[in-house]
Scaffold this motif. Sequence first.
Motif, PDB file in Angstrom:
ATOM      1  N   ASP A  52      13.144  36.515  28.704  1.00  0.00           N
ATOM      2  CA  ASP A  52      14.312  36.926  27.927  1.00  0.00           C
ATOM      3  C   ASP A  52      14.078  38.225  27.180  1.00  0.00           C
ATOM      4  OD1 ASP A  52      15.657  34.382  28.461  1.00  0.00           O
ATOM      5  OD2 ASP A  52      14.171  33.524  27.101  1.00  0.00           O
ATOM      6  N   VAL A  53      12.806  38.519  26.933  1.00  0.00           N
ATOM      7  CA  VAL A  53      12.471  39.705  26.143  1.00  0.00           C
ATOM      8  C   VAL A  53      11.042  40.119  26.496  1.00  0.00           C
ATOM      9  CG1 VAL A  53      11.593  38.425  24.122  1.00  0.00           C
ATOM     10  CG2 VAL A  53      12.648  40.674  23.780  1.00  0.00           C
ATOM     11  N   VAL A  54      10.739  41.399  26.309  1.00  0.00           N
ATOM     12  CA  VAL A  54       9.392  41.924  26.544  1.00  0.00           C
ATOM     13  C   VAL A  54       8.736  42.215  25.204  1.00  0.00           C
ATOM     14  CG1 VAL A  54       8.067  43.882  27.476  1.00  0.00           C
ATOM     15  CG2 VAL A  54       9.995  42.943  28.778  1.00  0.00           C
ATOM     16  N   ALA A  55       7.453  41.882  25.066  1.00  0.00           N
ATOM     17  CA  ALA A  55       6.671  42.298  23.900  1.00  0.00           C
ATOM     18  C   ALA A  55       5.576  43.245  24.384  1.00  0.00           C
ATOM     19  CB  ALA A  55       6.057  41.086  23.193  1.00  0.00           C
ATOM     20  N   GLY A  56       5.587  44.469  23.880  1.00  0.00           N
ATOM     21  CA  GLY A  56       4.580  45.469  24.244  1.00  0.00           C
ATOM     22  C   GLY A  56       3.608  45.660  23.100  1.00  0.00           C
ATOM     23  N   VAL A  57       2.334  45.872  23.432  1.00  0.00           N
ATOM     24  CA  VAL A  57       1.285  45.985  22.419  1.00  0.00           C
ATOM     25  C   VAL A  57       1.016  47.462  22.100  1.00  0.00           C
ATOM     26  CG1 VAL A  57      -1.073  45.381  21.805  1.00  0.00           C
ATOM     27  CG2 VAL A  57       0.210  43.887  23.339  1.00  0.00           C
ATOM     28  N   GLU A  58       1.013  47.784  20.790  1.00  0.00           N
ATOM     29  CA  GLU A  58       0.742  49.146  20.333  1.00  0.00           C
ATOM     30  C   GLU A  58      -0.602  49.650  20.863  1.00  0.00           C
ATOM     31  OE1 GLU A  58       1.289  49.606  16.127  1.00  0.00           O
ATOM     32  OE2 GLU A  58       0.714  51.709  16.162  1.00  0.00           O
ATOM     33  N   ALA A  59      -0.695  50.890  21.254  1.00  0.00           N
ATOM     34  CA  ALA A  59       0.364  51.861  21.414  1.00  0.00           C
ATOM     35  C   ALA A  59       0.751  52.026  22.884  1.00  0.00           C
ATOM     36  CB  ALA A  59      -0.101  53.217  20.891  1.00  0.00           C
ATOM     37  N   ARG A  60      -0.234  51.932  23.761  1.00  0.00           N
ATOM     38  CA  ARG A  60       0.065  52.248  25.157  1.00  0.00           C
ATOM     39  C   ARG A  60       0.923  51.170  25.802  1.00  0.00           C
ATOM     40  NH1 ARG A  60      -5.734  52.948  27.121  1.00  0.00           N
ATOM     41  NH2 ARG A  60      -6.479  52.546  25.024  1.00  0.00           N
ATOM     42  N   GLY A  61       0.875  49.958  25.244  1.00  0.00           N
ATOM     43  CA  GLY A  61       1.738  48.902  25.761  1.00  0.00           C
ATOM     44  C   GLY A  61       3.206  49.136  25.444  1.00  0.00           C
ATOM     45  N   PHE A  62       3.483  50.016  24.460  1.00  0.00           N
ATOM     46  CA  PHE A  62       4.878  50.352  24.155  1.00  0.00           C
ATOM     47  C   PHE A  62       5.521  51.099  25.322  1.00  0.00           C
ATOM     48  CE2 PHE A  62       4.360  50.805  19.215  1.00  0.00           C
ATOM     49  CZ  PHE A  62       4.067  49.465  19.123  1.00  0.00           C
ATOM     50  N   LEU A  63       4.764  52.032  25.883  1.00  0.00           N
ATOM     51  CA  LEU A  63       5.301  52.864  26.978  1.00  0.00           C
ATOM     52  C   LEU A  63       5.697  51.985  28.147  1.00  0.00           C
ATOM     53  CD1 LEU A  63       2.672  55.758  27.166  1.00  0.00           C
ATOM     54  CD2 LEU A  63       5.020  55.925  26.334  1.00  0.00           C
ATOM     55  N   VAL A  64       4.778  51.138  28.540  1.00  0.00           N
ATOM     56  CA  VAL A  64       4.995  50.312  29.724  1.00  0.00           C
ATOM     57  C   VAL A  64       6.016  49.208  29.406  1.00  0.00           C
ATOM     58  CG1 VAL A  64       3.837  48.983  31.509  1.00  0.00           C
ATOM     59  CG2 VAL A  64       2.588  50.782  30.320  1.00  0.00           C
ATOM     60  N   GLY A  65       5.870  48.606  28.237  1.00  0.00           N
ATOM     61  CA  GLY A  65       6.737  47.485  27.873  1.00  0.00           C
ATOM     62  C   GLY A  65       8.201  47.891  27.769  1.00  0.00           C
ATOM     63  N   ALA A  66       8.473  49.029  27.168  1.00  0.00           N
ATOM     64  CA  ALA A  66       9.865  49.473  27.027  1.00  0.00           C
ATOM     65  C   ALA A  66      10.464  49.772  28.399  1.00  0.00           C
ATOM     66  CB  ALA A  66       9.937  50.703  26.125  1.00  0.00           C
ATOM     67  N   ALA A  67       9.658  50.339  29.269  1.00  0.00           N
ATOM     68  CA  ALA A  67      10.161  50.650  30.613  1.00  0.00           C
ATOM     69  C   ALA A  67      10.477  49.360  31.379  1.00  0.00           C
ATOM     70  CB  ALA A  67       9.128  51.489  31.368  1.00  0.00           C
ATOM     71  N   VAL A  68       9.620  48.368  31.262  1.00  0.00           N
ATOM     72  CA  VAL A  68       9.858  47.086  31.943  1.00  0.00           C
ATOM     73  C   VAL A  68      11.123  46.431  31.393  1.00  0.00           C
ATOM     74  CG1 VAL A  68       8.974  44.745  32.323  1.00  0.00           C
ATOM     75  CG2 VAL A  68       7.423  46.707  32.505  1.00  0.00           C
ATOM     76  N   ALA A  69      11.245  46.418  30.073  1.00  0.00           N
ATOM     77  CA  ALA A  69      12.414  45.799  29.455  1.00  0.00           C
ATOM     78  C   ALA A  69      13.697  46.455  29.960  1.00  0.00           C
ATOM     79  CB  ALA A  69      12.321  45.919  27.929  1.00  0.00           C
ATOM     80  N   HIS A  70      13.703  47.765  29.977  1.00  0.00           N
ATOM     81  CA  HIS A  70      14.916  48.473  30.408  1.00  0.00           C
ATOM     82  C   HIS A  70      15.225  48.178  31.875  1.00  0.00           C
ATOM     83  CE1 HIS A  70      18.069  51.369  30.237  1.00  0.00           C
ATOM     84  NE2 HIS A  70      17.574  52.032  31.264  1.00  0.00           N
TER      85      HIS A  70
END
Length: 172
Positions: A52-70
């Motif tokens: 239902d939602v993605v959780a990305g881990v700071e900092a490099r996980g933000f890049l990948v996580g936001a892209a997956v979520a979108h």
Amino acid sequence: ADEALREAARLVREVPDFPEPGVLFRDISPMLANGPALNAVVSALGRDFDFDVVAGVEARGFLVGAAVAHAFGTGVIGLRKPGKLPVVADRIEYSLEYGRATLELPAETLRPGQRVLVVDDVLATGGTLGAACRLVRQAGADVAAAAVVLELTALEGRDKILGEKVRALLQV
Ligand code: PRP
Ligand code: HPA
């Protein structure tokens, strides 16, 4: 799709002696900077998981996580290092190779019962990804799976993430 991932894998750069002498660092920055490679990575990370939602881990996980979520039409939550969030819903402390670290969950993001895809760039010792999964569960949500771009298998980090599905697109 497999061919696209193989092409993407060629864009991981090996950097000797970083961050200290004797360590061979794998830098995925050139891979993420390449459109087709990022596309292949993002699709492969989320494929066939129910979340239902993605959780990305700071900092490099933000890049990948936001892209997956979108790409999969979900929202994204940043699990942050301490001192960054104005209102913290929950936090977890964990041990690293040297010392301890903390991850914090921002307020009013994760709802109990949500199925979360936990995303990071690299699985090394597993301390970070394991803590991220525990934080999600501690907050009353479910971990659909933990997904990373690259796993450094020699460090056996996967063994620290017991009870979760762990997907690594590339293993070295
Ligand atoms: C790196 C990487 C993972 C973690 C993996 O992050 O992005 O989050 O280490 O290591 P582990 O499996 O041994 O826990 P780092 O702490 O370097 O932060 P950054 O993303 O802000 O660069
Ligand atoms: N690459 C990226 N991140 C890392 C590595 C690596 O080789 N080792 C620990 N974190």
